[in-house]
Design a protein around this motif. Structure first.
Motif, short mmCIF file in Angstrom:
data_model
loop_
_atom_site.label_atom_id
_atom_site.label_comp_id
_atom_site.label_asym_id
_atom_site.label_seq_id
_atom_site.Cartn_x
_atom_site.Cartn_y
_atom_site.Cartn_z
N ILE A 291 0.88 -0.82 0.11
CA ILE A 291 0.10 -0.26 -0.34
C ILE A 291 1.13 1.23 0.32
CG2 ILE A 291 -2.00 0.87 0.96
CD1 ILE A 291 -2.51 -1.27 2.62
N LEU A 292 1.23 1.69 -0.83
CA LEU A 292 1.20 3.00 -0.40
C LEU A 292 0.63 4.53 -0.83
CD1 LEU A 292 2.39 2.48 -4.25
CD2 LEU A 292 4.38 2.69 -2.46
N ASP A 293 -0.05 5.44 0.44
CA ASP A 293 -0.39 5.94 1.33
C ASP A 293 0.05 7.22 0.69
OD1 ASP A 293 -2.38 6.90 2.42
OD2 ASP A 293 -2.08 5.98 4.00
N GLU A 294 -0.30 8.16 -0.28
CA GLU A 294 0.47 9.33 -0.49
C GLU A 294 1.91 9.00 -0.47
OE1 GLU A 294 -2.36 12.91 -0.22
OE2 GLU A 294 -3.76 11.82 1.06
N ALA A 295 2.46 7.87 -0.52
CA ALA A 295 3.54 8.47 -0.57
C ALA A 295 4.61 9.37 -1.70
CB ALA A 295 3.81 6.81 -0.72
N THR A 296 3.66 10.32 -2.53
CA THR A 296 4.74 11.11 -3.24
C THR A 296 4.19 12.18 -2.96
OG1 THR A 296 3.35 11.20 -5.05
CG2 THR A 296 5.45 9.55 -4.87
N ALA A 297 3.76 12.28 -1.99
CA ALA A 297 2.64 14.06 -1.70
C ALA A 297 3.44 14.87 -1.66
CB ALA A 297 1.40 13.27 -0.64
N MET A 298 5.04 14.09 -0.23
CA MET A 298 5.73 15.56 -0.09
C MET A 298 6.49 15.55 -1.02
SD MET A 298 5.07 14.87 4.20
CE MET A 298 6.15 16.07 4.69
N LEU A 299 7.25 14.12 -2.05
CA LEU A 299 7.81 14.69 -2.47
C LEU A 299 8.00 15.74 -3.21
CD1 LEU A 299 8.12 10.54 -3.24
CD2 LEU A 299 9.00 12.63 -1.63
N ASP A 300 9.74 16.64 -4.27
CA ASP A 300 9.93 17.66 -5.34
C ASP A 300 9.16 16.51 -6.62
OD1 ASP A 300 11.99 15.71 -5.65
OD2 ASP A 300 13.28 17.60 -4.87
N PRO A 301 9.39 17.51 -8.06
CA PRO A 301 9.32 16.51 -8.56
C PRO A 301 10.24 15.15 -9.36
CG PRO A 301 9.09 18.87 -9.06
CD PRO A 301 9.36 18.51 -7.76
N ARG A 302 11.53 15.32 -9.14
CA ARG A 302 12.21 15.18 -9.01
C ARG A 302 11.96 13.63 -8.44
NH1 ARG A 302 18.66 16.40 -9.59
NH2 ARG A 302 17.57 17.36 -11.55
N GLY A 303 12.13 14.07 -7.16
CA GLY A 303 11.67 12.59 -6.01
C GLY A 303 10.43 11.39 -6.37
N ARG A 304 9.59 12.72 -7.28
CA ARG A 304 8.27 11.58 -7.34
C ARG A 304 8.40 10.89 -8.86
NH1 ARG A 304 3.39 15.69 -7.82
NH2 ARG A 304 3.36 15.02 -5.91
N GLU A 305 9.15 11.52 -9.68
CA GLU A 305 9.25 10.88 -10.90
C GLU A 305 10.20 9.76 -10.70
OE1 GLU A 305 10.15 12.73 -13.80
OE2 GLU A 305 11.67 11.56 -15.02
N ASN A 306 11.73 9.70 -9.17
CA ASN A 306 11.94 8.34 -9.16
C ASN A 306 10.67 7.35 -8.66
OD1 ASN A 306 14.12 9.01 -10.83
ND2 ASN A 306 14.68 10.00 -8.22
N VAL A 307 10.16 7.72 -7.38
CA VAL A 307 9.55 6.83 -7.14
C VAL A 307 8.03 5.90 -7.73
CG1 VAL A 307 7.36 6.84 -5.19
CG2 VAL A 307 9.84 7.64 -4.59
N MET A 308 7.69 6.81 -8.54
CA MET A 308 7.08 6.60 -9.33
C MET A 308 7.00 5.81 -10.58
SD MET A 308 3.97 7.14 -8.53
CE MET A 308 2.58 6.73 -9.85
N ASN A 309 8.88 5.91 -11.03
CA ASN A 309 9.09 4.69 -12.33
C ASN A 309 9.16 3.29 -11.48
OD1 ASN A 309 9.50 6.48 -13.72
ND2 ASN A 309 11.63 7.09 -13.46
N LEU A 310 9.82 3.70 -9.73
CA LEU A 310 9.58 2.61 -9.52
C LEU A 310 8.20 1.10 -8.93
CD1 LEU A 310 11.65 0.86 -7.66
CD2 LEU A 310 11.21 1.96 -5.35
N ILE A 311 7.78 2.24 -9.10
CA ILE A 311 6.53 2.04 -8.62
C ILE A 311 5.83 0.89 -9.89
CG2 ILE A 311 3.92 1.73 -8.17
CD1 ILE A 311 4.45 3.88 -6.49
N HIS A 312 6.21 1.19 -11.51
CA HIS A 312 5.85 1.28 -12.46
C HIS A 312 6.64 -0.54 -12.86
CE1 HIS A 312 4.03 5.24 -13.97
NE2 HIS A 312 3.31 4.24 -13.03
N GLU A 313 7.85 0.10 -12.79
CA GLU A 313 8.76 -1.71 -12.19
C GLU A 313 7.82 -2.23 -11.41
OE1 GLU A 313 13.14 -1.49 -10.94
OE2 GLU A 313 13.22 0.40 -12.07
N LEU A 314 7.59 -2.56 -10.92
CA LEU A 314 7.30 -2.98 -9.03
C LEU A 314 5.53 -3.72 -10.10
CD1 LEU A 314 7.38 -1.72 -5.79
CD2 LEU A 314 9.02 -3.54 -7.38
N VAL A 315 5.31 -2.99 -10.98
CA VAL A 315 3.87 -3.27 -11.48
C VAL A 315 4.00 -4.21 -13.01
CG1 VAL A 315 1.78 -2.99 -12.85
CG2 VAL A 315 2.44 -1.66 -10.91
#
Lengths: 287, 276, 262
Positions: free
Chosen positions: B161-185
Motif C-alpha cells: 500500500i502506498l499511502d500518498e507516498a509521493t505527496a511530500m516529494l519534489d518532482p524529481r523524487g516523485r518521478e523516481n518513486v513512480m518509476n520504481l512503482i511502475h517497475e514493481l507493477v
C-alpha cells in the motif's frame, strides 16, 4: 516596494570544515507589485535566496535593497527585524507555526511583536481572515481543529496581518489537494492584483508559473541561470534542460507534437487553453 | 483471478455521528495495480489504516488473502502486507539505510546472513545500493521513500500500500518513486494499492476507485474514469492534461473521444493532421 | 544542520574507525577516568599526546573538534577563572585591588581547562568515528548482564538509537520554526520577561505538536513492520572483536593503573 540584489554571495559555515557556498553573485531586481516565480530543483539555492529577502540570512558579500532599506553582511539584527515587517515570508507547511489558543490571537501575534496596539491588531485580524477567504466568525476558534488547508490560510493571515508590502511564499501549495491548490493560488493572485502586494513564489509546479507569474527567475547550483517572462524563459529549452527543469505540461506536449509533424515553433503554449488554441490553428487555421 | 483483499460493508468513524467510511465494500484481486483517488478528507487514508490493522472498523469485515483480519491474525497478516506512508522522515526508523531496510527483518528474527543478503538485494532493486551506510538526514525525500519500499519488499509482503507516498516529494523524487512503482507493477507478482490525489499517477493503473465522503462514487479502468471529467472536478480532483485538452478539442469538434494520456493525445492529433 | 558536531558520524577507513565499538567505549571511558584522576602535568602531556596521535590517525580535520568545544567554551572559561580567582594556594603572583592571583590557582586553572578539553575531544572522537548503530549495539552488548535482572536493555538501546537518529531532524525543525517565528517579529534577545514567555511558547508549542505527530507516525510505522516491544529481535549489525581491540584495551588499562598509582 522594490527588491534589488547586487552581487549577493552566501557561504554557509564560512571558515569551517563544513563550509559550503550557496549563492554566487546574484543580481536582479523585482519592481513593486510584480508576481515573480523562482524555480530550480532542490538544492539550487532558492531557499537560501528567499531567506535573504527578509534578513533571516545576511549576505556574505553584496547588497540587498528592500525599498529604502539595505541589508549587508554587517547589518545589525535590530534593523533586520524592521525589514521583516515589510517582507512577509511564508515557509513551507506554515501551519506548523501556529501556537495560540485562538485563531485571532495567532493572527495578532505578528502585529503585536511590532508594537501595534491590541485594538489595531484585532481589527487587522478581522480584515485579513477575510482576505484569506475564511469567515470572521472563526476568529474565536482554536486553529488546531481546522483542516490542513484552513490552517495554512490562518498561518498566511498571520503574516498578512503585519501588513507586508512583499509576500514571499515557499511552496505554498505543497501537500494540498488540487482544489486546495487552486483556491490558495487564486488567493495570492487576488492579493497581488487587488491589494498590490508584490509576490515572490518558490515552486516546483511549472503550470503555476505559467499561469500566474509575470517574471521567472531560474536558479541552478547557486547561480541565477535565467530571468525573464514565462514566455521567454520557457523558450530556452536547452538551458532549462541543463538546469533540470521540466516544462509546463502543455508546452512539453506541444513540443512533441510540433516535432512529430516537423512544424516550426514560434511560441510554446503554457496553459491548456493556449495549447488547444494553437493546436486548433495548426489543424484548421492557415489552410 | 484470486481475491487478495475483500472489504465487506465496512463502517468506520472517529465519532458515531459522522462516519468516515459508510457501508464500504471493495474487492481487490491478486496482482492488481489499483489506485484509490480522493481529495484530502475523503476517507482514503482511513482505508489504508484499516487494512494494516492500525484501526478497527465498527462494522463489517476485512479479509486478506483468505484470512479474516482480527486481533489474532494481525501478526500473520502484517507479514503479507506492507505500507509506505506519506512522510518520508517519520517512517525512517533505522540510523542508516541498511538498518532501516533491515528493521522489519530484525523483528522477524531473520538470521544475520539471510538478512544481509536480502537487504543488499532490495537496496539494489530500489537503486539505493550505493547508500547503504548513509544516514537519513543526508537523503532526499524520494530516496527515503525508496528505502521504505525496499523495507516492505525485503519482508516479502505480497500486498503493497502506498499511502500518498509521493505527496511530500519534489518532482524529481516523485518521478523516481513512480518509476520504481511502475517497475514493481511490471513484475506482476505484487498487489499494489496506491492512494493519491494526483490523477496523473493513476494513468497506468488497472483500476481506479474514486472516493468522496467515505463512499465510492466512481470505479473503472482509467479510460472510463477519465471520461467523467465533470464528476471528477466536482469532487475536487483535477484531471490530467491529456484529458483536459482532448475534452476541449472534442468540444470544438476536432476530436471524437477524450483520451487519457499524452501519448494517445499525440497519436490522435497526428492522425488528424495527416487526414487533412 | 551541517553546523552541529554532537552525535555526528563521519565515515572513514582508519584503524581507529575499524575498531570494535565496545573496545572504543571501554577505552574512552578508561581514558576519561584516568584523566580525572591524575594531577601531574607529565601524565597530562602523555594523554594529550596520545589523543593527538589518534586524531592524526583518523584524519579528521581539527576544525570539527574546535567546533565541538564551542558549546562548552563558557564552561571551560568559568572553570578556569574560578580556580584562578578563588584558589588561594601557593605564592601570590600579583594582586590588583581585591583580586589576588596565586601561582597554584593559575596552574590548576590551566590544568582543569586542559582536562575538560581533552575529555570533550575524546568523546567527540568516539561519536565522530563510530556509527550510531554500532554505538547502541555496543552499549546493548556491554549492559547485557543487566538484562538478567529484568532491565529492558534492548528496548533502551533501540530508544537511544531512535533518539540519536532524530537529533538532526529535530534540530532542523527547531531552526525552521525559529525562522518562521522570527519572520513574525520574534526576537528572543529583546523584550520583557512576559513577552519572552510568549515568544518561547511560539517555539515550543509547534515543536511539541510536530514531535507528537512524529511519535505517532513512527509508532505506526514500527508496528506495521512487526515491532513488538519486549520480543526478541536479531540485528543487522554485528560487532567483531579483534586483536587490535584487545591491544587498545590493554593500553588503556595500563594508563588507568598508572593514573591510580601516580
Amino acid at each position: 516596494m522594490q527588491i534589488t540584489f547586487e552581487s549577493v554571495n552566501h557561504v554557509y559555515n564560512a571558515r569551517t570544515p563544513m563550509e559550503r557556498r550557496a549563492l554566487y553573485d546574484i543580481e536582479f531586481d523585482i519592481p513593486s507589485g510584480q508576481f515573480v516565480a523562482i524555480i530550480g530543483h532542490t538544492g539550487s539555492g532558492k531557499s537560501t535566496l528567499i531567506q535573504h529577502m527578509n534578513g533571516l540570512l545576511k549576505p556574505s558579500s553584496g547588497v540587498i535593497r528592500i525599498g529604502e532599506k539595505v541589508i549587508q553582511s554587517t547589518e545589525k539584527n535590530k534593523s533586520l527585524k524592521e525589514i521583516r515587517q515589510h517582507v512577509g515570508l511564508v515557509f513551507q507547511f506554515p501551519e506548523y507555526q501556529l501556537f495560540e489558543e485562538t485563531i485571532e490571537k495567532d493572527i495578532m501575534f505578528g502585529p503585536l511583536n511590532y508594537g501595534v496596539s491590541i485594538d489595531e491588531a484585532r481589527k487587522r485580524a478581522y480584515d485579513v481572515i477575510q482576505m484569506v477567504g475564511l469567515d470572521a466568525e472563526m476568529l474565536g476558534k482554536s486553529p488546531f481543529n481546522l483542516s490542513g488547508g484552513q490552517m495554512r490560510r490562518v498561518a498566511i493571515a498571520g503574516i498578512l496581518a503585519m501588513n507586508p508590502d512583499i509576500l514571499v511564499l515557499d511552496e505554498p501549495t505543497a501537500g494540498l489537494d488540487p482544489q486546495g491548490q487552486y483556491e490558495i493560488m487564486e488567493m495570492f493572485n487576488l492579493l497581488n492584483r487587488q491589494y498590490g502586494k508584490t509576490i515572490v513564489l518558490v515552486t516546483h509546479d511549472m503550470d503555476l508559473v505559467a499561469r500566474y507569474a509575470d517574471e521567472v527567475l531560474v536558479m541552478h547550483q547557486g547561480v541565477l541561470a535565467l530571468k525573464g517572462s514565462p514566455e521567454d524563459v520557457f523558450k530556452q529549452i536547452d538551458e532549462l534542460k541543463r538546469c533540470g527543469i521540466n516544462f509546463p505540461i502543455p508546452a512539453q506536449n506541444y513540443h512533441t507534437f510540433a516535432n512529430r509533424l516537423s512544424l516550426s515553433i514560434d511560441k510554446l503554449p503554457l496553459t491548456t487553453e493556449e495549447f488547444v488554441d494553437q493546436v486548433e490553428s495548426v489543424l484548421c487555421g492557415r489552410g | 483471478m484470486r481475491k487478495m483483499i475483500e472489504l465487506k460493508n465496512i463502517t468506520f468513524g472517529y465519532d458515531a455521528d459522522s462516519p468516515v467510511l459508510k457501508n464500504y465494500s471493495l474487492t481487490i484481486n491478486s496482482g492488481e495495480f489499483i489506485t484509490i483517488l480522493g481529495h484530502n478528507g475523503s476517507g482514503k487514508s482511513t482505508l489504508s489504516k484499516l487494512l494494516v490493522g492500525l484501526m478497527e472498523p465498527q462494522q463489517g469485515e476485512i479479509i486478506i488473502d483468505g484470512e479474516l483480519l482480527s486481533e489474532d491474525t494481525i501478526p500473520t497478516i502484517r507479514q503479507k502486507i506492507g505500507i509506505v506512508f506519506q512522510n518520508p522522515d517519520n517512517q525512517f526508523v533505522g540510523s542508516t539505510v541498511r538498518d532501516d531496510i533491515a528493521f522489519g527483518l530484525e523483528n522477524k528474527c531473520v538470521s544475520y546472513d539471510v538478512m544481509n543478503e536480502l537487504v543488499e538485494r532490495y537496496a539494489q532493486k530500489v537503486g539505493m545500493e550505493k547508500f547503504l551506510d548513509s544516514e537519513p538526514h543526508y537523503l532526499s525525500g524520494g530516496e527515503k521513500q525508496r528505502v521504505a519500499i525496499a523495507g516492505v519488499l525485503a519482508l516479502g509482503a505480497n500486498i503493497i500500500i502506498l499511502d500518498e507516498a509521493t505527496a511530500m516529494l519534489d518532482p524529481r523524487g516523485r518521478e523516481n518513486v513512480m518509476n520504481l512503482i511502475h517497475e514493481l507493477v511490471e513484475d506482476r507478482d505484487k498487489t499494489i494499492i496506491m492512494i493519491t490525489h494526483h490523477l496523473d499517477e493513476a494513468v497506468k493503473s488497472d483500476r481506479i476507485i474514486v472516493m468522496n465522503e467515505g463512499e465510492i462514487i466512481l470505479e473503472g479502468v482509467p479510460k472510463e474514469v477519465f471520461q467523467e471529467k465533470e464528476l471528477l472536478e466536482s469532487v475536487k480532483l483535477d484531471v490530467p492534461f491529456a484529458v483536459k485538452a482532448s475534452y476541449e478539442l472534442k468540444q470544438r469538434g476536432l476530436l471524437k473521444e477524450v483520451v487519457t494520456n499524452d501519448e494517445e493525445l499525440m497519436d490522435e492529433l497526428c492522425k488528424l493532421h495527416s487526414n487533412r | 544542520m551541517n553546523s552541529i558536531v554532537i552525535g555526528r558520524y563521519l565515515p572513514g577507513h582508519s584503524l581507529w574507525h575499524k575498531l570494535d565499538a565496545r573496545s572504543k567505549i571501554l577505552s574512552t571511558s578508561l581514558f576519561v577516568f584516568s584523566c580525572f584522576m591524575i594531577n601531574s602535568w607529565i601524565f597530562m602531556a602523555i594523554l594529550v599526546l596520545l589523543e593527538y596521535l589518534v586524531i592524526l590517525l583518523t584524519k579528521i580535520p581539527i576544525g570539527y573538534f574546535v567546533k565541538s568545544l564551542k558549546p562548552i567554551f563558557f564552561f571551560i572559561l568559568l572553570t578556569f577563572f574560578l580556580q584562578v580567582l578563588f584558589n588561594h594556594q601557593g605564592e601570590i603572583l600579583f594582586s590588583l585591588g581585591p583580586i589576588q592571583i596565586y601561582d597554584e590557582g593559575l596552574s590548576l586553572g590551566f590544568f582543569m581547562s586542559v582536562r575538560l578539553i581533552i575529555v570533550v575531544v575524546i568523546s567527540t572522537l568516539l561519536t565522530l568515528t563510530t556509527r550510531p548503530s554500532d554505538l547502541t549495539l555496543a552499549l546493548e552488548s556491554l549492559f547485557k548482564p543487566l538484562g538478567k535482572i529484568g532491565f529492558p536493555v534492548a528496548e533502551i538501546a533501540l530508544m537511544i538509537s531512535i533518539a540519536l537518529r532524530f537529533i538532526p531532524t529535530l534540530f532542523e525543525e527547531t531552526q525552521k520554526i525559529l525562522k518562521a517565528q522570527a519572520s513574525r517579529g520574534v526576537d528572543i534577545s529583546e523584550g520583557k520577561f512576559k513577552e519572552k514567555v510568549v515568544q518561547l511558547t511560539s517555539l515550543l508549542v509547534p515543536l511539541f505538536i510536530l514531535s507528537f505527530k512524529r511519535a505517532d507516525e513512527l509508532a505506526n510505522a514500527m508496528e506495521v513492520r512487526g515491532y513488538v516491544p519486549g520480543r526478541l529481535r536479531t540485528s543487522i549489525n554485528q560487532l567483531s572483536w579483534r586483536i587490535s581491540d584487545t591491544v587498545l584495551l590493554l593500553i588503556c588499562i595500563g594508563l588507568f593503573i598508572g593514573a591510580i598509582i601516580f
